[in-house]
Design a protein around this motif. Structure first.
Motif, mmCIF file in Angstrom:
data_model
loop_
_atom_site.group_PDB
_atom_site.id
_atom_site.type_symbol
_atom_site.label_atom_id
_atom_site.label_comp_id
_atom_site.label_asym_id
_atom_site.label_seq_id
_atom_site.Cartn_x
_atom_site.Cartn_y
_atom_site.Cartn_z
ATOM 1 N N LYS A 69 1.134 -0.914 -0.165
ATOM 2 C CA LYS A 69 0.176 0.022 0.134
ATOM 3 C C LYS A 69 0.788 0.803 -0.228
ATOM 4 N N GLU A 70 1.841 1.606 0.906
ATOM 5 C CA GLU A 70 2.821 2.396 0.918
ATOM 6 C C GLU A 70 3.329 3.164 -0.132
ATOM 7 N N ALA A 71 3.748 1.598 -1.284
ATOM 8 C CA ALA A 71 4.715 1.457 -2.619
ATOM 9 C C ALA A 71 3.783 2.366 -3.490
ATOM 10 N N PHE A 72 2.810 1.678 -3.265
ATOM 11 C CA PHE A 72 1.182 1.977 -4.491
ATOM 12 C C PHE A 72 1.297 3.424 -4.373
ATOM 13 N N SER A 73 1.098 3.485 -3.238
ATOM 14 C CA SER A 73 0.086 5.106 -3.142
ATOM 15 C C SER A 73 0.765 5.910 -3.147
ATOM 16 N N CYS A 74 2.446 5.752 -2.412
ATOM 17 C CA CYS A 74 3.613 6.742 -3.350
ATOM 18 C C CYS A 74 3.355 7.203 -5.722
ATOM 19 N N PHE A 75 3.710 5.718 -5.487
ATOM 20 C CA PHE A 75 3.380 5.838 -7.072
ATOM 21 C C PHE A 75 2.207 6.356 -7.592
ATOM 22 N N HIS A 76 0.572 6.430 -6.827
ATOM 23 C CA HIS A 76 -0.454 6.668 -7.614
ATOM 24 C C HIS A 76 -0.308 8.282 -7.347
ATOM 25 N N TYR A 77 0.252 8.491 -6.786
ATOM 26 C CA TYR A 77 -0.206 9.655 -5.882
ATOM 27 C C TYR A 77 1.260 10.862 -6.616
ATOM 28 N N SER A 78 2.256 10.224 -7.335
ATOM 29 C CA SER A 78 3.872 10.829 -7.399
ATOM 30 C C SER A 78 3.794 12.045 -8.593
ATOM 31 N N LYS A 79 3.938 13.225 -8.297
ATOM 32 C CA LYS A 79 4.149 14.422 -8.787
ATOM 33 C C LYS A 79 5.298 14.155 -10.348
ATOM 34 N N GLU A 80 5.941 13.265 -9.747
ATOM 35 C CA GLU A 80 7.661 13.899 -10.052
ATOM 36 C C GLU A 80 7.220 13.837 -11.574
ATOM 37 N N GLU A 81 8.669 14.246 -11.790
ATOM 38 C CA GLU A 81 8.934 14.076 -13.755
ATOM 39 C C GLU A 81 8.482 12.867 -14.030
ATOM 40 N N VAL A 82 9.481 12.032 -13.354
ATOM 41 C CA VAL A 82 9.359 10.398 -13.662
ATOM 42 C C VAL A 82 8.722 9.734 -12.430
#
Length: 153
Positions: A69-82
């Motif tokens: 959940k932590e990893a997937f949430s981080c990825f889903h909500y990511s605003k980074e260029e990559v």
């Protein structure tokens, strides 16, 4: 003769063959778009992640559910260029957890993926991320399960 009995929150109705011979007079209720139990897909209308989505294959539960959940949430909500580039530590934590449970999370050794990662093509096409130690963490598009494609010998 049909009858009903209550067991906790459940009501159990026993019917006879004769009960089934008469047409039903049940009225269907229109689907409620806000029903939290309704299958909504991976992303709910609110933009939140639907952790009950069958598409996650139960990854949100189990011994590594919180790391997933932590990893997937981080990825889903990511605003980074990559997208997800700031999530390497969360994916590493999830991968370490999964390696402690090889019976539940088998590691698939795919020679094609290994050779792609070694040649750098996985990182070049955006399907992998490079960590500080230059080891690629490859994310399978089908399963969203990271695999360490460059395991140290």
């Amino acid at each position: 003769m049909s009858y009903c009995k209550q067991e906790g929150k459940d009501r159990i109705i026993f019917v006879t063959k004769e009960d089934h011979e008469t047409p039903s007079n049940a009225e269907l209720i229109a689907d409620d778009p806000d029903d939290p139990y309704e299958e909504q897909g991976l992303i709910l209308p609110s933009g939140e992640i639907n952790w009950n989505c069958p598409c996650l294959g139960g990854m949100a539960s189990g011994p590594c559910g919180s790391q997933f959940k932590e990893a997937f949430s981080c990825f889903h909500y990511s605003k980074e260029e990559v997208k997800g580039s700031e999530c390497i530590e969360q994916f590493r934590s999830m991968q370490e957890c999964m390696q402690r449970y090889p019976d539940l999370y088998p590691q698939e050794e795919d020679k094609e993926n290994s050779s792609q990662a070694e040649s750098g093509s996985a990182a070049a096409d955006g399907s992998g991320l490079l960590s500080e130690s230059d080891s690629a963490i490859e994310v399978s598009p089908d399963s969203m399960l990271p695999t360490d494609s460059q395991t140290p010998s």
